[in-house]
Design a protein around this motif. Structure first.
Motif, short mmCIF file in Angstrom:
data_model
loop_
_atom_site.label_atom_id
_atom_site.label_comp_id
_atom_site.label_asym_id
_atom_site.label_seq_id
_atom_site.Cartn_x
_atom_site.Cartn_y
_atom_site.Cartn_z
N VAL A 105 15.25 -5.00 -2.84
CA VAL A 105 14.29 -5.66 -3.71
C VAL A 105 14.82 -7.02 -4.15
CG1 VAL A 105 13.14 -5.50 -5.97
CG2 VAL A 105 13.21 -3.51 -4.47
N ARG A 119 16.00 -9.22 -2.54
CA ARG A 119 15.72 -10.27 -1.55
C ARG A 119 14.61 -11.18 -2.06
NH1 ARG A 119 12.30 -6.23 -0.14
NH2 ARG A 119 10.33 -6.78 0.88
N LYS A 120 13.85 -10.70 -3.03
CA LYS A 120 12.72 -11.46 -3.55
C LYS A 120 13.17 -12.35 -4.71
CE LYS A 120 9.24 -8.06 -2.32
NZ LYS A 120 8.04 -7.38 -2.80
N THR A 147 5.79 -3.32 0.61
CA THR A 147 6.24 -4.51 -0.13
C THR A 147 6.18 -5.79 0.70
OG1 THR A 147 8.58 -4.12 0.42
CG2 THR A 147 7.73 -3.12 -1.62
N LYS A 148 5.52 -5.71 1.84
CA LYS A 148 5.34 -6.86 2.73
C LYS A 148 6.66 -7.44 3.25
CE LYS A 148 0.90 -8.06 0.63
NZ LYS A 148 0.42 -6.77 0.86
N GLY A 149 7.60 -6.55 3.53
CA GLY A 149 8.86 -6.95 4.13
C GLY A 149 8.83 -6.72 5.63
N LYS A 200 12.98 -11.13 -8.28
CA LYS A 200 13.61 -9.84 -8.58
C LYS A 200 15.10 -9.87 -8.25
CE LYS A 200 9.36 -7.36 -8.06
NZ LYS A 200 8.93 -6.77 -9.26
N ASN A 201 15.71 -11.05 -8.27
CA ASN A 201 17.10 -11.16 -7.83
C ASN A 201 18.08 -11.48 -8.96
OD1 ASN A 201 16.55 -13.84 -8.31
ND2 ASN A 201 17.09 -14.55 -6.26
N TYR A 253 20.52 -10.01 3.47
CA TYR A 253 19.92 -10.73 2.36
C TYR A 253 20.95 -11.12 1.29
CZ TYR A 253 15.30 -9.45 4.13
OH TYR A 253 14.18 -9.32 4.90
N ASN A 277 15.44 -7.49 -11.94
CA ASN A 277 15.50 -6.49 -10.88
C ASN A 277 15.19 -5.10 -11.45
OD1 ASN A 277 17.24 -4.42 -9.16
ND2 ASN A 277 16.70 -6.15 -7.86
#
Length: 177
Positions: free
Chosen positions: A89, A91-92, A145-147, A95-96, A157, A101
């Protein structure tokens, strides 16, 4: 020079890789660093600073992380300490950080210990290295999550510059006598 302990819980190896990198970085600036698996027995009294690093698997940190914290809470609170989480997560961009996060927020809610420094790093997505069940679960989560979902995906990542900054913050933590 500080004696630093890094305790890690790693499933697919990225957390261990980050710990190894931290170990090298912290040694390079004069610290004595020991990295151990969370299952290993270790005397926290021998160290000046303690770092715990843990990955996420199926949406949770390993229960052994919380058991370790509970068993060593007093020592963790008496010494400069840190916790970092490794998850996909992170990676966004939104949310990093430890503040944004969701896995780090869940950690703060569940853990009886509050580290002096907390950080979150993106993990490694390596479908070819996973077993069938993990690969399909993670691909499904990535689809939601569109990954990336291609079965041959292998993307790291982890932001190594961010790990460098984290190592600096650990090095700068003051040791209380």
């Amino acid at each position: 020079m500080s004696k630093i302990l890094i305790v890690y819980s790693s499933v697919h190896g990225q957390t261990r890789k980050i710990c190894s990198y931290l170990e090298d970085k912290l040694k390079a600036v004069g610290n004595c660093v020991t990295a151990v698996n969370i299952a290993d027995k270790v005397d926290l009294g021998e160290f000046d600073k303690i770092i715990i690093g843990a990955s996420i698997r199926h949406g949770k940190h390993n229960p052994a992380v919380y058991d370790f914290i509970e068993a060593h809470k007093a020592e963790l609170e008496q010494k400069p300490s840190s916790f970092f989480s490794v998850n996909l997560v992170a990676r966004k961009p939104l949310k990093n950080t430890a503040e944004t996060n969701p896995y780090m927020q869940a950690f703060f809610e569940k853990s009886p210990w509050v580290p002096d420094v907390a950080e979150v790093f993106g993990g490694n997505l390596n479908y070819p290295s996973y077993g069938v069940m993990d690969r399909n679960i993670i691909r499904f989560i990535m689809w939601i999550t569109k990954g990336p979902t291609a079965a041959d995906t292998n993307i790291e990542y982890t932001d190594w510059n961010k790990v460098d900054t984290y190592a600096d913050s650990i090095h700068q933590l003051a040791v209380t006598v």
